[in-house]
Design a protein around this motif. Sequence first.
Motif, PDB file in Angstrom:
ATOM      1  N   MET A 160      27.141  -6.190   2.292  1.00 37.60           N
ATOM      2  CA  MET A 160      27.743  -7.313   2.349  1.00 37.60           C
ATOM      3  C   MET A 160      26.919  -8.458   1.860  1.00 37.60           C
ATOM      4  SD  MET A 160      29.669  -8.144   6.015  1.00 37.60           S
ATOM      5  CE  MET A 160      31.433  -7.940   5.633  1.00 37.60           C
ATOM      6  N   ALA A 161      27.362  -9.487   1.436  1.00 38.47           N
ATOM      7  CA  ALA A 161      26.642 -10.647   0.834  1.00 38.47           C
ATOM      8  C   ALA A 161      25.768 -11.182   1.588  1.00 38.47           C
ATOM      9  CB  ALA A 161      27.627 -11.611   0.061  1.00 38.47           C
ATOM     10  N   ASP A 162      24.891 -11.685   1.406  1.00 36.34           N
ATOM     11  CA  ASP A 162      23.578 -12.371   2.142  1.00 36.34           C
ATOM     12  C   ASP A 162      24.169 -13.453   2.624  1.00 36.34           C
ATOM     13  OD1 ASP A 162      21.588 -10.450   2.011  1.00 36.34           O
ATOM     14  OD2 ASP A 162      20.729 -11.311   0.216  1.00 36.34           O
ATOM     15  N   SER A 163      24.977 -14.198   1.940  1.00 34.82           N
ATOM     16  CA  SER A 163      25.624 -15.458   2.510  1.00 34.82           C
ATOM     17  C   SER A 163      26.740 -15.327   3.737  1.00 34.82           C
ATOM     18  CB  SER A 163      26.650 -15.988   1.474  1.00 34.82           C
ATOM     19  OG  SER A 163      27.591 -15.347   1.015  1.00 34.82           O
ATOM     20  N   THR A 164      27.259 -14.130   3.898  1.00 38.27           N
ATOM     21  CA  THR A 164      28.012 -13.954   5.241  1.00 38.27           C
ATOM     22  C   THR A 164      27.225 -13.251   6.195  1.00 38.27           C
ATOM     23  OG1 THR A 164      28.364 -11.538   4.249  1.00 38.27           O
ATOM     24  CG2 THR A 164      29.902 -13.251   3.582  1.00 38.27           C
ATOM     25  N   ARG A 165      26.071 -12.956   6.065  1.00 38.37           N
ATOM     26  CA  ARG A 165      25.114 -12.580   7.246  1.00 38.37           C
ATOM     27  C   ARG A 165      24.606 -13.769   8.189  1.00 38.37           C
ATOM     28  NH1 ARG A 165      23.986  -7.259   6.436  1.00 38.37           N
ATOM     29  NH2 ARG A 165      24.136  -6.272   4.093  1.00 38.37           N
ATOM     30  N   VAL A 166      24.473 -13.502   9.402  1.00 37.29           N
ATOM     31  CA  VAL A 166      24.226 -14.601  10.380  1.00 37.29           C
ATOM     32  C   VAL A 166      22.983 -14.243  10.904  1.00 37.29           C
ATOM     33  CG1 VAL A 166      24.933 -15.952  12.318  1.00 37.29           C
ATOM     34  CG2 VAL A 166      26.475 -15.101  10.580  1.00 37.29           C
ATOM     35  N   SER A 167      22.150 -14.820  11.484  1.00 36.49           N
ATOM     36  CA  SER A 167      20.990 -14.613  11.961  1.00 36.49           C
ATOM     37  C   SER A 167      21.142 -13.996  13.599  1.00 36.49           C
ATOM     38  CB  SER A 167      19.852 -15.562  12.088  1.00 36.49           C
ATOM     39  OG  SER A 167      20.274 -16.806  13.002  1.00 36.49           O
ATOM     40  N   GLU A 168      20.331 -13.113  13.986  1.00 37.95           N
ATOM     41  CA  GLU A 168      20.300 -12.762  15.490  1.00 37.95           C
ATOM     42  C   GLU A 168      20.446 -13.780  16.459  1.00 37.95           C
ATOM     43  OE1 GLU A 168      20.789  -9.743  16.713  1.00 37.95           O
ATOM     44  OE2 GLU A 168      20.955  -8.772  14.795  1.00 37.95           O
ATOM     45  N   LYS A 169      19.676 -14.839  15.992  1.00 41.09           N
ATOM     46  CA  LYS A 169      19.681 -15.817  17.113  1.00 41.09           C
ATOM     47  C   LYS A 169      21.117 -16.709  17.372  1.00 41.09           C
ATOM     48  CE  LYS A 169      16.851 -20.251  17.953  1.00 41.09           C
ATOM     49  NZ  LYS A 169      15.820 -21.008  17.581  1.00 41.09           N
ATOM     50  N   GLU A 170      21.676 -17.049  16.186  1.00 46.63           N
ATOM     51  CA  GLU A 170      22.825 -17.453  15.970  1.00 46.63           C
ATOM     52  C   GLU A 170      24.162 -16.612  16.694  1.00 46.63           C
ATOM     53  OE1 GLU A 170      25.969 -20.290  15.118  1.00 46.63           O
ATOM     54  OE2 GLU A 170      23.749 -20.332  15.122  1.00 46.63           O
ATOM     55  N   LEU A 171      23.747 -15.450  16.459  1.00 48.36           N
ATOM     56  CA  LEU A 171      24.738 -14.385  16.923  1.00 48.36           C
ATOM     57  C   LEU A 171      24.680 -14.514  18.587  1.00 48.36           C
ATOM     58  CD1 LEU A 171      24.722 -11.407  14.710  1.00 48.36           C
ATOM     59  CD2 LEU A 171      26.543 -12.923  15.244  1.00 48.36           C
ATOM     60  N   GLU A 172      23.436 -14.523  19.171  1.00 53.30           N
ATOM     61  CA  GLU A 172      23.144 -14.679  20.579  1.00 53.30           C
ATOM     62  C   GLU A 172      23.744 -16.142  21.044  1.00 53.30           C
ATOM     63  OE1 GLU A 172      21.927 -12.679  22.816  1.00 53.30           O
ATOM     64  OE2 GLU A 172      21.581 -11.120  21.144  1.00 53.30           O
ATOM     65  N   ARG A 173      23.662 -17.285  20.211  1.00 51.85           N
ATOM     66  CA  ARG A 173      24.058 -18.440  20.609  1.00 51.85           C
ATOM     67  C   ARG A 173      25.684 -18.527  20.867  1.00 51.85           C
ATOM     68  NH1 ARG A 173      26.450 -22.911  19.014  1.00 51.85           N
ATOM     69  NH2 ARG A 173      26.932 -21.784  17.027  1.00 51.85           N
ATOM     70  N   ARG A 174      26.390 -17.852  19.811  1.00 51.96           N
ATOM     71  CA  ARG A 174      27.634 -17.758  19.449  1.00 51.96           C
ATOM     72  C   ARG A 174      28.150 -16.935  20.998  1.00 51.96           C
ATOM     73  NH1 ARG A 174      29.049 -16.386  13.391  1.00 51.96           N
ATOM     74  NH2 ARG A 174      28.230 -18.417  12.510  1.00 51.96           N
ATOM     75  N   GLU A 175      27.573 -15.774  21.085  1.00 49.61           N
ATOM     76  CA  GLU A 175      28.169 -15.022  22.193  1.00 49.61           C
ATOM     77  C   GLU A 175      27.908 -15.747  23.625  1.00 49.61           C
ATOM     78  OE1 GLU A 175      29.396 -11.551  22.886  1.00 49.61           O
ATOM     79  OE2 GLU A 175      29.759 -11.714  20.840  1.00 49.61           O
TER      80      GLU A 175
ATOM     81  N   ASP B 138      25.859  -2.601  14.280  1.00 53.92           N
ATOM     82  CA  ASP B 138      25.758  -3.356  12.755  1.00 53.92           C
ATOM     83  C   ASP B 138      26.677  -4.533  12.966  1.00 53.92           C
ATOM     84  OD1 ASP B 138      25.488  -3.462  10.228  1.00 53.92           O
ATOM     85  OD2 ASP B 138      26.816  -2.427   9.567  1.00 53.92           O
ATOM     86  N   ARG B 139      25.883  -5.489  13.279  1.00 50.86           N
ATOM     87  CA  ARG B 139      26.367  -6.730  13.305  1.00 50.86           C
ATOM     88  C   ARG B 139      26.974  -7.724  12.375  1.00 50.86           C
ATOM     89  NH1 ARG B 139      23.673 -10.078  18.095  1.00 50.86           N
ATOM     90  NH2 ARG B 139      24.451  -8.990  19.870  1.00 50.86           N
ATOM     91  N   SER B 140      26.505  -7.005  11.141  1.00 49.10           N
ATOM     92  CA  SER B 140      26.758  -7.499   9.725  1.00 49.10           C
ATOM     93  C   SER B 140      28.305  -7.011   9.228  1.00 49.10           C
ATOM     94  CB  SER B 140      25.798  -7.299   8.658  1.00 49.10           C
ATOM     95  OG  SER B 140      24.605  -7.596   8.977  1.00 49.10           O
ATOM     96  N   GLY B 141      28.731  -5.979  10.023  1.00 48.31           N
ATOM     97  CA  GLY B 141      29.913  -5.466   9.529  1.00 48.31           C
ATOM     98  C   GLY B 141      29.897  -4.509   8.678  1.00 48.31           C
ATOM     99  N   ARG B 142      30.971  -3.577   8.268  1.00 47.29           N
ATOM    100  CA  ARG B 142      31.243  -2.567   7.432  1.00 47.29           C
ATOM    101  C   ARG B 142      32.025  -3.175   6.333  1.00 47.29           C
ATOM    102  NH1 ARG B 142      33.858   1.485  11.221  1.00 47.29           N
ATOM    103  NH2 ARG B 142      34.747  -0.143  11.923  1.00 47.29           N
ATOM    104  N   SER B 143      31.951  -2.516   5.369  1.00 45.17           N
ATOM    105  CA  SER B 143      32.992  -2.626   4.285  1.00 45.17           C
ATOM    106  C   SER B 143      34.176  -2.138   4.573  1.00 45.17           C
ATOM    107  CB  SER B 143      32.279  -2.047   2.711  1.00 45.17           C
ATOM    108  OG  SER B 143      32.217  -0.697   3.234  1.00 45.17           O
ATOM    109  N   PHE B 144      35.243  -2.576   3.614  1.00 51.20           N
ATOM    110  CA  PHE B 144      36.745  -2.053   3.941  1.00 51.20           C
ATOM    111  C   PHE B 144      37.012  -0.735   3.765  1.00 51.20           C
ATOM    112  CE2 PHE B 144      37.936  -6.701   3.763  1.00 51.20           C
ATOM    113  CZ  PHE B 144      38.597  -6.601   4.861  1.00 51.20           C
ATOM    114  N   SER B 145      36.168  -0.181   2.819  1.00 53.19           N
ATOM    115  CA  SER B 145      36.246   1.237   2.297  1.00 53.19           C
ATOM    116  C   SER B 145      35.731   2.138   3.670  1.00 53.19           C
ATOM    117  CB  SER B 145      35.335   1.584   1.192  1.00 53.19           C
ATOM    118  OG  SER B 145      33.943   1.358   1.380  1.00 53.19           O
ATOM    119  N   GLN B 146      34.767   1.644   4.473  1.00 55.67           N
ATOM    120  CA  GLN B 146      34.687   2.226   5.702  1.00 55.67           C
ATOM    121  C   GLN B 146      35.523   2.285   6.601  1.00 55.67           C
ATOM    122  OE1 GLN B 146      30.683   0.674   6.344  1.00 55.67           O
ATOM    123  NE2 GLN B 146      29.550   2.068   5.037  1.00 55.67           N
TER     124      GLN B 146
END
Length: 139
Positions: free
Chosen positions: A1-16, A115-123
């Motif tokens: 995935m593109a780096d622009s779509t990746r979110v930091s671990e700290k931000e993920l914890e805040r959202r959760e 894998d919090r960044s996600g998988r590609s559609f092919s997977q």
Amino acid sequence: MADSTRVSEKELERREGFIRAGRRERHLIDPFTWSYPWKGAGAMLGISVAALYLQNRWNKKPYYYAIVPRLILVGAATAVGYAAGALREKHYQTRDAVIEHYMQLHPEDFDHFNDRSGRSFSQVLLPWYPRRTQYTRYD
């Protein structure tokens, strides 16, 4: 995935932490931050008071008409709403505990969530093989 779509671990914890029930800061003005028992009690209190007001208006009675028995009924309805909210909270806690226990027993079934960044559609997507009527043989 593109780096622009990746979110930091700290931000993920805040959202959760913001999404999960019971982890937000309580505010008296905001009923969405109340616990389930207090939401149930508040809803039943509001419904009961509105019903009393509308019944008095319909029957053309003053607001203090039969006020003591009605206040007792409002209190009982509020207690029922609190109990229903407590039951709902217990149900959700039990459900979450069962799911967490299952995830601990079968960690191999939940590796793809790590894998919090996600998988590609092919997977994610399965291959598609068209079966058309003009084909007579199926190989």
